[in-house]
Design an enzyme around this catalytic site. Sequence first.
Site, mmCIF file in Angstrom:
data_model
loop_
_atom_site.group_PDB
_atom_site.id
_atom_site.type_symbol
_atom_site.label_atom_id
_atom_site.label_comp_id
_atom_site.label_asym_id
_atom_site.label_seq_id
_atom_site.Cartn_x
_atom_site.Cartn_y
_atom_site.Cartn_z
ATOM 1 C CG ASP A 48 -2.216 -0.704 1.019
ATOM 2 O OD1 ASP A 48 -2.479 -1.121 -0.120
ATOM 3 O OD2 ASP A 48 -2.973 -0.864 1.997
ATOM 4 C CE LYS A 70 -8.447 0.144 -2.046
ATOM 5 N NZ LYS A 70 -8.855 0.269 -3.448
ATOM 6 C CG MET A 187 -9.549 7.243 6.087
ATOM 7 S SD MET A 187 -10.121 5.707 5.306
ATOM 8 C CE MET A 187 -10.726 4.809 6.743
#
Length: 268
Positions: A48, A70, A187
Site C-alpha cells: 500500500d 489506495k 479518514m
Amino acid sequence: MNTPTHMPSSSEFQPGTVTLVGAGPGDPDLLTLKAVKAIAAATVLLVDDLVNEEVLAHASPKARIVHVGKRGGCKSTPQAFIEKLMVMAANEGETVVRLKGGDPFIFGRGGEEVEHLQAAGIHVQVVNGITSGLAAVTSLGVPLTHREHAHGVVFVTGHAKPGSAGTDWRALAATARDAKLTLVIYMGVSGVKRIQGELLTGLPAATPVAVVQRASLPNQRHAVTTLGELSASVARDGLASPSVIVVGDVISGVAAAASHVPAQVRAA
C-alpha cells in the site's frame, strides 16, 4: 532506523499462502518481529501507499514488489484487482505478503480480503500492526483510555462506503458523552465540518480534540484544539490526509501546553 536484518524464512510462511501484514503507522522501527519475518519470507509483496519504503529493506532481494496504492482522493488500485493478484500469486506457488499501513483489521479491508482468499481456498493469516490511532495519541504523550477521563475507546471511520448512510455521529456523540469514551476518527479530515457539526449535538464545544497528521513519522504535525474550533483549526493549520482526529477528555493533558503553538512548530 537500524541496519536491516534479513531473517531466514520462517516455516510459518509457506508457498501458496497469503499473509496480511500490518506495517504500522509509518515509523519502520514499530514493526513487529513477526512482521519482519513475514516480509523477509515473501516472494511477492503487494504494498500500500502508506507503507514506509524503509520497511521494504527487510524484503528479500529476490522478492517481487508490486505497489497497489489506495489513497483517499487519489486514483486507487481497485480492491477487486488486488484480491485477484493475491489469489493468482498464491495459486502460482508464491509466498505472498499483502503489506498494509497500520493494522490490516482496522479500516484496512483485511476482513474483506480474508473472506475472498478463504473462498478461493487460499490459506491466509494476519500479522497485526500498530494502528495510527494509537500511535497518534502516544506521540502526544497521552493515552486513549484513563480511569479518570475515558472508560473506553471507539475507532470509527469518517469515510462512508459509497451508497451507505455512514456513521450516525449524533448517536455516537451521545454515547461518548454518557459512557466517557475517546473517539478516534480515521479518514475524517475531508468531512470534518459535517462530523464536527453532528458531534456538537451531543458533546460540549469545549471537548478537547487533537488532529495528528503522519503519526510517528519525522514530519508529523498536529494541532490541539476543541470540538467547537475543530474545522477552523484544520483549515488554519493546513492539516490534511493522512490524519487522525482524536476527540475526548484524554487530550486535555496536552491542550493547555500546546494550544498556543502553531501546528508547523509542533512536530513530533
